[in-house]
Design a protein around this motif. Structure first.
Motif, PDB file in Angstrom:
ATOM      1  N   LYS A 176      22.133  74.535 -24.591  1.00  0.00           N
ATOM      2  CA  LYS A 176      21.928  73.811 -25.858  1.00  0.00           C
ATOM      3  C   LYS A 176      22.519  74.594 -27.033  1.00  0.00           C
ATOM      4  CE  LYS A 176      17.860  71.018 -24.745  1.00  0.00           C
ATOM      5  NZ  LYS A 176      16.473  70.659 -25.136  1.00  0.00           N
ATOM      6  N   CYS A 234      12.512  81.382 -31.482  1.00  0.00           N
ATOM      7  CA  CYS A 234      13.872  81.795 -31.144  1.00  0.00           C
ATOM      8  C   CYS A 234      14.487  82.649 -32.254  1.00  0.00           C
ATOM      9  CB  CYS A 234      14.715  80.554 -30.890  1.00  0.00           C
ATOM     10  SG  CYS A 234      16.390  80.886 -30.317  1.00  0.00           S
ATOM     11  N   LYS A 283      29.641  72.195 -32.173  1.00  0.00           N
ATOM     12  CA  LYS A 283      29.785  71.159 -33.202  1.00  0.00           C
ATOM     13  C   LYS A 283      30.473  71.698 -34.450  1.00  0.00           C
ATOM     14  CE  LYS A 283      25.614  68.576 -31.881  1.00  0.00           C
ATOM     15  NZ  LYS A 283      24.245  68.162 -32.335  1.00  0.00           N
ATOM     16  N   SER A 323      19.330  80.199 -38.683  1.00  0.00           N
ATOM     17  CA  SER A 323      19.293  78.766 -38.944  1.00  0.00           C
ATOM     18  C   SER A 323      19.600  77.968 -37.676  1.00  0.00           C
ATOM     19  CB  SER A 323      20.293  78.410 -40.049  1.00  0.00           C
ATOM     20  OG  SER A 323      20.283  77.031 -40.318  1.00  0.00           O
ATOM     21  N   TYR A 324      20.579  78.411 -36.908  1.00  0.00           N
ATOM     22  CA  TYR A 324      20.873  77.738 -35.641  1.00  0.00           C
ATOM     23  C   TYR A 324      19.693  77.882 -34.671  1.00  0.00           C
ATOM     24  CZ  TYR A 324      25.822  76.927 -36.722  1.00  0.00           C
ATOM     25  OH  TYR A 324      26.991  76.479 -37.270  1.00  0.00           O
ATOM     26  N   CYS A 325      19.115  79.070 -34.625  1.00  0.00           N
ATOM     27  CA  CYS A 325      18.028  79.322 -33.680  1.00  0.00           C
ATOM     28  C   CYS A 325      16.802  78.460 -33.967  1.00  0.00           C
ATOM     29  CB  CYS A 325      17.633  80.801 -33.716  1.00  0.00           C
ATOM     30  SG  CYS A 325      18.770  81.891 -32.852  1.00  0.00           S
ATOM     31  N   ARG A 326      16.535  78.184 -35.230  1.00  0.00           N
ATOM     32  CA  ARG A 326      15.380  77.359 -35.583  1.00  0.00           C
ATOM     33  C   ARG A 326      15.469  75.973 -34.942  1.00  0.00           C
ATOM     34  NH1 ARG A 326      12.486  80.063 -39.354  1.00  0.00           N
ATOM     35  NH2 ARG A 326      13.606  81.360 -40.860  1.00  0.00           N
ATOM     36  N   LYS A 327      16.676  75.527 -34.657  1.00  0.00           N
ATOM     37  CA  LYS A 327      16.865  74.203 -34.043  1.00  0.00           C
ATOM     38  C   LYS A 327      16.602  74.234 -32.541  1.00  0.00           C
ATOM     39  CE  LYS A 327      20.391  73.126 -37.509  1.00  0.00           C
ATOM     40  NZ  LYS A 327      21.819  72.808 -37.762  1.00  0.00           N
ATOM     41  N   LEU A 328      16.465  75.424 -31.984  1.00  0.00           N
ATOM     42  CA  LEU A 328      16.281  75.564 -30.537  1.00  0.00           C
ATOM     43  C   LEU A 328      14.840  75.848 -30.135  1.00  0.00           C
ATOM     44  CD1 LEU A 328      19.461  77.698 -29.734  1.00  0.00           C
ATOM     45  CD2 LEU A 328      19.137  75.246 -29.322  1.00  0.00           C
ATOM     46  N   LEU A 344      25.363  73.417 -29.735  1.00  0.00           N
ATOM     47  CA  LEU A 344      25.025  73.485 -31.154  1.00  0.00           C
ATOM     48  C   LEU A 344      26.153  74.143 -31.948  1.00  0.00           C
ATOM     49  CD1 LEU A 344      22.578  72.758 -32.972  1.00  0.00           C
ATOM     50  CD2 LEU A 344      21.744  75.089 -32.608  1.00  0.00           C
ATOM     51  N   ASP A 356       7.724  80.108 -37.028  1.00  0.00           N
ATOM     52  CA  ASP A 356       9.165  80.215 -37.278  1.00  0.00           C
ATOM     53  C   ASP A 356       9.492  80.725 -38.675  1.00  0.00           C
ATOM     54  OD1 ASP A 356       8.299  77.988 -38.648  1.00  0.00           O
ATOM     55  OD2 ASP A 356       9.954  76.691 -38.022  1.00  0.00           O
ATOM     56  N   SER A 392      13.521  81.845 -25.353  1.00  0.00           N
ATOM     57  CA  SER A 392      13.951  81.901 -26.757  1.00  0.00           C
ATOM     58  C   SER A 392      14.850  83.105 -27.002  1.00  0.00           C
ATOM     59  CB  SER A 392      12.728  81.974 -27.675  1.00  0.00           C
ATOM     60  OG  SER A 392      11.958  80.786 -27.587  1.00  0.00           O
TER      61      SER A 392
END
Length: 267
Positions: free
Chosen positions: A67, A133, A74, A124-129, A71, A149, A99
């Protein structure tokens, strides 16, 4: 290129309130420990994922590393990679292993393909996972709050102590753990309690998951009791379990515990 994601423990965990979105606000202390996976990427003709070591449940496409690749893909023109994860951090243990793998994977992509991402951008990317994370980007002790988080750095150094972790042959699902807790506002925040001497933590710092998890899984409760019998200054289940850690002022004799459980020392 190879990197070695590490685990974390939760020192204290208070479930404060249920949110309108169905999640919970909480507070806890994240502290990194030296149990590691090994994660490798190499450029390839197509994206693939393989693992060795502990068996990873679920579909490959649901793996957080996969994932994480999609991410970043993109936003960046990164080539396909072959991902190899050697899994050593116990799964379903409350140690944040999945995580950590995802966060270290993002760090690895950033380094390998010179994406130029800052720590804050990777966070910022990790917060979406996943909620915890983002912790593994800076990978330093923090007071975590809201959904776990949001972070505040803390000064906590346990290097003069012996930390051990015990993983009993038990699985505790996150749903089961949350189903057994009743959110309760806290009078004294962990942000202040963590400054007390380790010898006093037993009196003040708790994990709200323990009551119901111990009731359903007395084996885990027994592990915690055994750590105190072995001389732990403080012992607690990590996160929603099933692992239990102990903090000692000298190397303990854990031979009896190791007969039926997986034991990690010198963490």
């Amino acid at each position: 290129m190879i990197i070695f994601p590490n685990a974390k423990i939760n020192i204290g965990l208070n479930i404060i309130e249920r949110r309108d979105d169905g999640y919970h606000n909480l507070e806890t202390i994240f502290y990194p420990i030296k149990i590691n996976d090994a994660l490798e990427i190499v450029e390839a003709d197509k994206l693939s994922f393989e693992s060795t070591g502990l068996e990873i449940p679920g579909r490959v496409e649901d793996n957080l590393c996969v994932k994480g690749y999609h991410l970043l893909k993109k936003d960046f023109d990164i080539p396909p990679v072959k991902i190899h994860l050697h899994k050593n951090i116990p799964i379903g243990a409350g140690l944040g292993g999945g995580s950590s793998d995802a966060a270290f994977f993002i760090r690895l992509l950033n380094q390998n393909f010179e994406l130029g991402l800052t720590d804050d951008q990777m966070i910022s990317y990790c917060r979406k996972l996943g909620a915890d994370c983002a912790f593994f980007i800076k990978n330093k002790p923090v007071f975590a709050f809201e959904m776990g988080d949001e972070f505040e750095p803390i000064r906590l150094d346990l290097s003069n102590y012996k930390i051990v972790l015990v993983m009993p042959p038990v699985h505790v699902s996150t749903g089961e753990a949350y189903g057994g807790v009743k959110p309760t506002p806290v009078k004294d925040s962990l942000m202040e309690l963590i400054d007390k001497p380790v010898t006093e933590w037993k009196r003040f710092i708790k994990n709200d998951f323990e009551a119901s998890v111990f009731s359903n899984h007395p084996l885990i409760r027994g592990v915690k009791a055994s750590l105190y019998e072995a001389g732990a200054l403080y012992a607690s289940m990590s996160g929603s379990g099933a692992s239990v850690f102990g903090i000692f002022d000298k190397t303990p004799d854990l031979s009896a515990i190791a007969e039926t459980n997986q034991v990690f020392t010198d963490l």
